[in-house]
Design an enzyme around this catalytic site. Structure first.
Site, PDB file in Angstrom:
ATOM      1  N   LYS A  83      14.636 -11.111  -2.318  1.00 19.88           N
ATOM      2  CA  LYS A  83      13.270 -11.963  -1.986  1.00 19.88           C
ATOM      3  C   LYS A  83      12.153 -12.162  -2.332  1.00 19.88           C
ATOM      4  CE  LYS A  83      10.599  -8.093   0.918  1.00 19.88           C
ATOM      5  NZ  LYS A  83      10.075  -6.369   2.011  1.00 19.88           N
TER       6      LYS A  83
HETATM    7  C1  E4P Z   1       8.569  -5.006   4.108  1.00 22.33           C
HETATM    8  O1  E4P Z   1       9.582  -5.306   3.789  1.00 22.33           O
HETATM    9  C2  E4P Z   1       7.554  -4.904   2.928  1.00 22.33           C
HETATM   10  O2  E4P Z   1       7.587  -5.179   2.494  1.00 22.33           O
HETATM   11  C3  E4P Z   1       6.118  -3.846   3.903  1.00 22.33           C
HETATM   12  O3  E4P Z   1       6.678  -3.526   5.194  1.00 22.33           O
HETATM   13  C4  E4P Z   1       4.916  -3.888   3.341  1.00 22.33           C
HETATM   14  O4  E4P Z   1       4.259  -2.498   4.296  1.00 22.33           O
HETATM   15  P1  E4P Z   1       2.916  -2.296   4.038  1.00 22.33           P
HETATM   16  O5  E4P Z   1       2.299  -3.225   4.947  1.00 22.33           O
HETATM   17  O6  E4P Z   1       2.987  -1.169   4.898  1.00 22.33           O
HETATM   18  O7  E4P Z   1       2.595  -2.123   2.677  1.00 22.33           O
END
Ligand code: E4P
Length: 217
Positions: A83
């Protein structure tokens, strides 16, 4: 639509994997910090629990270090997706890793222009953050629809991974629009099966069945 689980908690993943609903897992530095565990160990354990992609996020913000980190993360297991943030350095890293056959999830996407760049950089996944756009008074779901339209216009293969999902409606709407994947917190996954009319109907069936005095077994 594939379901990824948005957590770094092994027990939660194991629990949901038993339902057959887990197509992959996403983590981020905040989820790793919350787990209180060592990042590389957690990713290795999660990768062994699912055949799907497990997103592991780089910590650096410069291209050279991101690339080194990405290679190290990708070496943990064949189903690790690296990522990277949606910055120029992240996009450069995405291009190099993708060209080498490593799946890449480009994260922190808040505009369709950013999503266009990620597709052109060869991303496997683009992660638009629905909830965080809603938080600032915008309509996060509109971004999913815009990206769907743009990717379909040009037949980009990059998969739309709806992220920052906060409720059941987010999942329903993302599916209706045609997001390829939704990454969902475990508590929201559980809520997907709930409906008050299901509970009411079941209670009535159980009561009526008792009146028959019969047993199936
Ligand atoms: C997933 O890949 C993201 O990092 C995550 O869904 C972020 O979610 P949040 O905005 O609730 O922290």
């Amino acid at each position: 639509m594939k379901f990824f689980i948005d957590t770094a908690e092994i027990a939660e993943i194991r629990d949901l994997a038993a339902t057959g609903m887990v197509d992959g897992v996403t983590t981020n530095p905040s989820l790793i910090a919350k787990s209180g565990r060592k990042f590389l160990d957690v990713i290795a354990e999660i990768a062994a629990l699912t055949e799907g992609h497990v997103s592991a996020e780089v910590a650096a913000t410069d291209f050279e270090t991101m690339l080194k980190e990405g290679k190290k993360l990708a070496a943990i297991a064949s189903n690790v997706a690296v990522k990277v943030p949606l910055t120029w350095d992240g996009l450069k890293t995405c291009r190099v890793l993708s060209d080498a056959g490593t799946p890449v999830n480009v994260t922190l996407c808040f505009s369709s222009a950013q999503a266009l760049l990620a597709a052109k950089a060869g991303a496997t996944y683009i992660s638009p953050f629905i909830g965080r756009l809603d938080d600032i008074g915008l309509e996060g779901m509109e971004l999913i629809a815009d990206i769907r339209e743009i990717y379909d216009n040009y037949r980009f293969k990059t998969q739309i991974l709806a992220a920052s999902i906060r409720n059941v409606n987010h999942v329903q709407q993302a599916a209706k629009i045609g997001a390829d994947v939704a990454t969902i917190p475990p508590n929201v996954v559980k809520l997907l099966a709930n409906h008050p009319l299901t509970d009411k109907g079941l209670a009535a069936f159980v009561a009526d069945w008792a009146k028959t005095g019969q047993s199936i077994l």
